[in-house]
Every structure is written in structure tokens, then in C-alpha cells.
Design a protein around this motif. Structure first.
Motif, PDB file in Angstrom:
ATOM      1  N   SER A   1      40.925  28.893  37.380  1.00  0.00           N
ATOM      2  CA  SER A   1      39.915  29.881  37.061  1.00  0.00           C
ATOM      3  C   SER A   1      39.181  29.344  35.773  1.00  0.00           C
ATOM      4  O   SER A   1      37.947  29.794  35.804  1.00  0.00           O
ATOM      5  CB  SER A   1      40.330  31.207  37.173  1.00  0.00           C
TER       6      SER A   1
ATOM      7  N   THR B   1      34.060  36.452  37.515  1.00  0.00           N
ATOM      8  CA  THR B   1      35.669  36.703  38.049  1.00  0.00           C
ATOM      9  C   THR B   1      35.883  35.625  38.973  1.00  0.00           C
ATOM     10  O   THR B   1      34.995  35.042  39.708  1.00  0.00           O
ATOM     11  CB  THR B   1      35.720  38.228  38.753  1.00  0.00           C
TER      12      THR B   1
ATOM     13  N   ALA C   1      39.455  34.972  41.983  1.00  0.00           N
ATOM     14  CA  ALA C   1      40.556  35.538  42.690  1.00  0.00           C
ATOM     15  C   ALA C   1      40.884  34.345  43.630  1.00  0.00           C
ATOM     16  O   ALA C   1      40.055  33.556  43.977  1.00  0.00           O
ATOM     17  CB  ALA C   1      40.322  36.813  43.378  1.00  0.00           C
TER      18      ALA C   1
ATOM     19  N   ASN D   1      40.809  40.707  47.714  1.00  0.00           N
ATOM     20  CA  ASN D   1      40.258  39.672  47.501  1.00  0.00           C
ATOM     21  C   ASN D   1      39.229  39.635  48.527  1.00  0.00           C
ATOM     22  O   ASN D   1      37.989  39.085  48.097  1.00  0.00           O
ATOM     23  CB  ASN D   1      40.965  38.231  47.147  1.00  0.00           C
TER      24      ASN D   1
END
Length: 168
Positions: free
Chosen positions: A99, A110, A112, A138
Motif C-alpha cells: 500500500s 486509500t 484495500a 472492499n
């Protein structure tokens, strides 16, 4: 007497290592970390394309936007699939590093991730993810882009799935 010298020797080694590492990581006080390269090319197999289409069709069916594909995300997904295959285990190991790379490289706000193992079809993995509250969160999350990789362990025949979602 030897035990008396051991702590001093270990301390000297530790100081030397700290000085060496810090001088290697910086040059004149400037940040020398380079921006990661964006992976532009990724070849999708039929299962990957079908899974992304199923996810997008589901999102649209519940009033959400379609997600755009980013090859860099699929490349990172493939790296993680290969890691899981080597370790013969399903995991989110290394998610923080993935990430951070994605945030730095793509400017994502962001990130996920969904993972799975041993589902035979795109439909079966999607059903499993939708039946799991965290995975479903998600899939229906406030994201703009995604990538996926589905790789088969050549020794066991088990399929490994990594699906990364981002908001840019």
C-alpha cells in the motif's frame, strides 16, 4: 575478564552499523529515495478479466461506480500471489509495503486488498468475497480503481487470488 569486554565490543559494533546505515541512506542530508516505477504492462488471463467484470457488474447493480483497471495494481497483486504460492499459505503479509508503494507511485489516498485461495471460478471467489463482511466492504467501498491477479500453484493446482482496490 572476557565477559567484561563482550558488552563493549557489541556496543562498538552496533554504533558502527548505525553510522554506516545512516550514511548510506542519505547524501548530504537530502532525501535520495527514488519514486517507484509504475508498471504499465500487465497481461490478463481470462479468469482475471472475468473476475474484474463480475466485480464491476456487482458494483453497478448496487448503484456504485465501475472501477477502472490499473496495471500497476495487478502487477502488485501478482507479486503477492507468487509470495503466497511460495509460502503455500493465504495471507496479507506485506500489505503495508504494497500500500505504501501504491500510495507513493500512484498517489492513492486509500488502499484495500482481498485475497483468496482454491476457488475454481471467478463466480465462486466473488460469491465467497460477498459472503464475507470484510471482503464485501472492499468490493463495495469508496474506490475508483482496482487490479487483480489470479495465479495457479503449478505443484498443487490451487489458485491464488489477490485483488487490490484504491481511491485516487
Amino acid at each position: 575478564m572476557k565477559l567484561y569486554l563482550l558488552p563493549k565490543i557489541l556496543l562498538a559494533i552496533a554504533v558502527f552499523i548505525l553510522i554506516s546505515c545512516s550514511s548510506d541512506m542519505s547524501s548530504g542530508g537530502k532525501d535520495t529515495e527514488t519514486k517507484s516505477e509504475i508498471v504499465l504492462n500487465y497481461t490478463y488471463n481470462a479468469s482475471e478479466l472475468e473476475t474484474m467484470n463480475l466485480i464491476n457488474n456487482y458494483r453497478v447493480s448496487v448503484g456504485l461506480n465501475r472501477l477502472e483497471i490499473i496495471n500497476h495494481l495487478s502487477s502488485k497483486s501478482e507479486e503477492h500471489d507468487n509470495y503466497m504460492i511460495i509460502n503455500n499459505a493465504i495471507s496479507h503479509d506485506g500489505f503495508v509495503a504494497r500500500s505504501e508503494n501504491i500510495m507513493k507511485t500512484l498517489g492513492a489516498k486509500t488502499v484495500a486488498e482481498n485475497v483468496a485461495r482454491n476457488y475454481d471460478t471467478p463466480q465462486s471467489v466473488l460469491v465467497a468475497w460477498l459472503e464475507s463482511p470484510g471482503h464485501k466492504e472492499n468490493i463495495v467501498g469508496n474506490f475508483t480503481h482496482f487490479g487483480i491477479a489470479i495465479k495457479e500453484n503449478p505443484e498443487t493446482g490451487k489458485k491464488y487470488y489477490t485483488n487490490i482496490f484504491v481511491k485516487i
